[in-house]
Design a protein around this motif. Sequence first.
Motif, PDB file in Angstrom:
ATOM      1  N   TRP A   3      -4.948   5.791  -2.150  1.00  0.00           N
ATOM      2  CA  TRP A   3      -5.035   4.447  -1.622  1.00  0.00           C
ATOM      3  C   TRP A   3      -4.878   4.485  -0.110  1.00  0.00           C
ATOM      4  O   TRP A   3      -4.158   5.325   0.418  1.00  0.00           O
ATOM      5  CB  TRP A   3      -3.932   3.548  -2.198  1.00  0.00           C
ATOM      6  CG  TRP A   3      -4.131   3.234  -3.642  1.00  0.00           C
ATOM      7  CD1 TRP A   3      -4.798   2.165  -4.167  1.00  0.00           C
ATOM      8  CD2 TRP A   3      -3.645   3.981  -4.748  1.00  0.00           C
ATOM      9  NE1 TRP A   3      -4.754   2.202  -5.536  1.00  0.00           N
ATOM     10  CE2 TRP A   3      -4.049   3.324  -5.922  1.00  0.00           C
ATOM     11  CE3 TRP A   3      -2.908   5.172  -4.871  1.00  0.00           C
ATOM     12  CZ2 TRP A   3      -3.743   3.792  -7.194  1.00  0.00           C
ATOM     13  CZ3 TRP A   3      -2.607   5.632  -6.131  1.00  0.00           C
ATOM     14  CH2 TRP A   3      -3.025   4.942  -7.272  1.00  0.00           C
ATOM     15  N   GLN A   4      -5.545   3.557   0.549  1.00  0.00           N
ATOM     16  CA  GLN A   4      -5.384   3.409   1.986  1.00  0.00           C
ATOM     17  C   GLN A   4      -5.237   1.928   2.308  1.00  0.00           C
ATOM     18  O   GLN A   4      -5.966   1.099   1.756  1.00  0.00           O
ATOM     19  CB  GLN A   4      -6.586   3.987   2.742  1.00  0.00           C
ATOM     20  CG  GLN A   4      -6.388   3.968   4.249  1.00  0.00           C
ATOM     21  CD  GLN A   4      -7.570   4.558   4.981  1.00  0.00           C
ATOM     22  OE1 GLN A   4      -8.568   3.883   5.187  1.00  0.00           O
ATOM     23  NE2 GLN A   4      -7.445   5.804   5.361  1.00  0.00           N
ATOM     24  N   ILE A   5      -4.293   1.622   3.167  1.00  0.00           N
ATOM     25  CA  ILE A   5      -4.117   0.256   3.654  1.00  0.00           C
ATOM     26  C   ILE A   5      -4.130   0.300   5.174  1.00  0.00           C
ATOM     27  O   ILE A   5      -3.926   1.363   5.778  1.00  0.00           O
ATOM     28  CB  ILE A   5      -2.810  -0.390   3.129  1.00  0.00           C
ATOM     29  CG1 ILE A   5      -1.575   0.370   3.627  1.00  0.00           C
ATOM     30  CG2 ILE A   5      -2.837  -0.499   1.605  1.00  0.00           C
ATOM     31  CD1 ILE A   5      -0.256  -0.320   3.308  1.00  0.00           C
ATOM     32  N   SER A   6      -4.363  -0.843   5.778  1.00  0.00           N
ATOM     33  CA  SER A   6      -4.319  -0.898   7.241  1.00  0.00           C
ATOM     34  C   SER A   6      -3.777  -2.255   7.672  1.00  0.00           C
ATOM     35  O   SER A   6      -3.842  -3.232   6.937  1.00  0.00           O
ATOM     36  CB  SER A   6      -5.708  -0.662   7.844  1.00  0.00           C
ATOM     37  OG  SER A   6      -6.613  -1.648   7.435  1.00  0.00           O
ATOM     38  N   HIS A  47      -3.720   2.813   9.942  1.00  0.00           N
ATOM     39  CA  HIS A  47      -4.147   3.152   8.574  1.00  0.00           C
ATOM     40  C   HIS A  47      -3.099   4.062   7.938  1.00  0.00           C
ATOM     41  O   HIS A  47      -2.738   5.095   8.505  1.00  0.00           O
ATOM     42  CB  HIS A  47      -5.497   3.872   8.595  1.00  0.00           C
ATOM     43  CG  HIS A  47      -6.615   3.038   9.127  1.00  0.00           C
ATOM     44  ND1 HIS A  47      -7.407   2.270   8.319  1.00  0.00           N
ATOM     45  CD2 HIS A  47      -7.044   2.838  10.392  1.00  0.00           C
ATOM     46  CE1 HIS A  47      -8.305   1.641   9.061  1.00  0.00           C
ATOM     47  NE2 HIS A  47      -8.103   1.968  10.323  1.00  0.00           N
ATOM     48  N   MET A  48      -2.646   3.663   6.748  1.00  0.00           N
ATOM     49  CA  MET A  48      -1.671   4.458   5.993  1.00  0.00           C
ATOM     50  C   MET A  48      -2.263   4.790   4.645  1.00  0.00           C
ATOM     51  O   MET A  48      -3.065   4.015   4.107  1.00  0.00           O
ATOM     52  CB  MET A  48      -0.370   3.665   5.845  1.00  0.00           C
ATOM     53  CG  MET A  48       0.292   3.377   7.184  1.00  0.00           C
ATOM     54  SD  MET A  48       1.459   2.015   7.103  1.00  0.00           S
ATOM     55  CE  MET A  48       0.357   0.629   6.929  1.00  0.00           C
ATOM     56  N   LYS A 160       2.532   8.172   4.951  1.00  0.00           N
ATOM     57  CA  LYS A 160       1.607   8.931   5.798  1.00  0.00           C
ATOM     58  C   LYS A 160       0.708   7.977   6.567  1.00  0.00           C
ATOM     59  O   LYS A 160       0.016   7.149   5.975  1.00  0.00           O
ATOM     60  CB  LYS A 160       0.762   9.874   4.956  1.00  0.00           C
ATOM     61  CG  LYS A 160      -0.230  10.688   5.778  1.00  0.00           C
ATOM     62  CD  LYS A 160      -1.050  11.598   4.909  1.00  0.00           C
ATOM     63  CE  LYS A 160      -2.030  12.483   5.573  1.00  0.00           C
ATOM     64  NZ  LYS A 160      -2.489  12.375   6.841  1.00  0.00           N
ATOM     65  N   VAL A 161       0.722   8.098   7.875  1.00  0.00           N
ATOM     66  CA  VAL A 161      -0.215   7.366   8.724  1.00  0.00           C
ATOM     67  C   VAL A 161      -1.405   8.295   8.926  1.00  0.00           C
ATOM     68  O   VAL A 161      -1.279   9.339   9.561  1.00  0.00           O
ATOM     69  CB  VAL A 161       0.435   6.966  10.070  1.00  0.00           C
ATOM     70  CG1 VAL A 161      -0.557   6.202  10.930  1.00  0.00           C
ATOM     71  CG2 VAL A 161       1.704   6.147   9.832  1.00  0.00           C
ATOM     72  N   SER A 162      -2.531   7.945   8.336  1.00  0.00           N
ATOM     73  CA  SER A 162      -3.687   8.843   8.347  1.00  0.00           C
ATOM     74  C   SER A 162      -4.437   8.816   9.668  1.00  0.00           C
ATOM     75  O   SER A 162      -4.903   9.852  10.133  1.00  0.00           O
ATOM     76  CB  SER A 162      -4.648   8.494   7.219  1.00  0.00           C
ATOM     77  OG  SER A 162      -5.150   7.176   7.375  1.00  0.00           O
ATOM     78  N   HIS A 163      -4.557   7.628  10.255  1.00  0.00           N
ATOM     79  CA  HIS A 163      -5.240   7.520  11.535  1.00  0.00           C
ATOM     80  C   HIS A 163      -4.969   6.160  12.161  1.00  0.00           C
ATOM     81  O   HIS A 163      -4.410   5.275  11.521  1.00  0.00           O
ATOM     82  CB  HIS A 163      -6.739   7.812  11.428  1.00  0.00           C
ATOM     83  CG  HIS A 163      -7.532   6.887  10.562  1.00  0.00           C
ATOM     84  ND1 HIS A 163      -7.444   6.867   9.181  1.00  0.00           N
ATOM     85  CD2 HIS A 163      -8.449   5.943  10.882  1.00  0.00           C
ATOM     86  CE1 HIS A 163      -8.276   5.972   8.691  1.00  0.00           C
ATOM     87  NE2 HIS A 163      -8.892   5.383   9.711  1.00  0.00           N
TER      88      HIS A 163
END
Length: 178
Positions: A3-6, A47-48, A160-163
């Motif tokens: 999953w990714q949220i922002s 983005h996490m 985790k902060v992906s970007h």
Amino acid sequence: MKWQISKQFDFCYGHRVWSQKLNTEFSLDNCLMCRHLHGHQGKVLVHMESDKLENGMVTDFKHLNWFKKFLDDTLDHKFIIDINDPLFSTLLPHYSKKENLIDMPENYKVPDLSMVKDDETHIIEMYEGFIIVDFVPTSENLSAWLLKIVQDKMAKLDIKVSHLEYFETPKSRSVVYS
């Protein structure tokens, strides 16, 4: 599954890209506008991601309220200047690069306002508006700096902060990945 949220944040700031250079074959002129003192309405998208959910979420969006406060208190309506900018001593004449500056935990400095406490209000207001960094404040460098700040804090929640996406203008952005 992953999953990714922002979450998006906005703030106004000023800066100067004193190191700007152009290739006129591509820029079509040699006007170095970013070398001027100027401002932007910046936008940051954090983005996490996670491969597991806790309580049905990657994390609660409220867990980024601290970052909104950081942007509002630290950068909003401030001027970000590189300590190595040739204009540093002109813009901050009461301050040397190594003295009279206060180190902040997020890897920036602010002027020690006790140096100007007896000056007129407009002088104090000018100096309190400077955020001093040790990099040229381009969108790429600002995005990397902000990514590190968010990563360090969110790691405490095992998030985790992906970007991070950094919009200097609605049409110009940089993206930095962890």
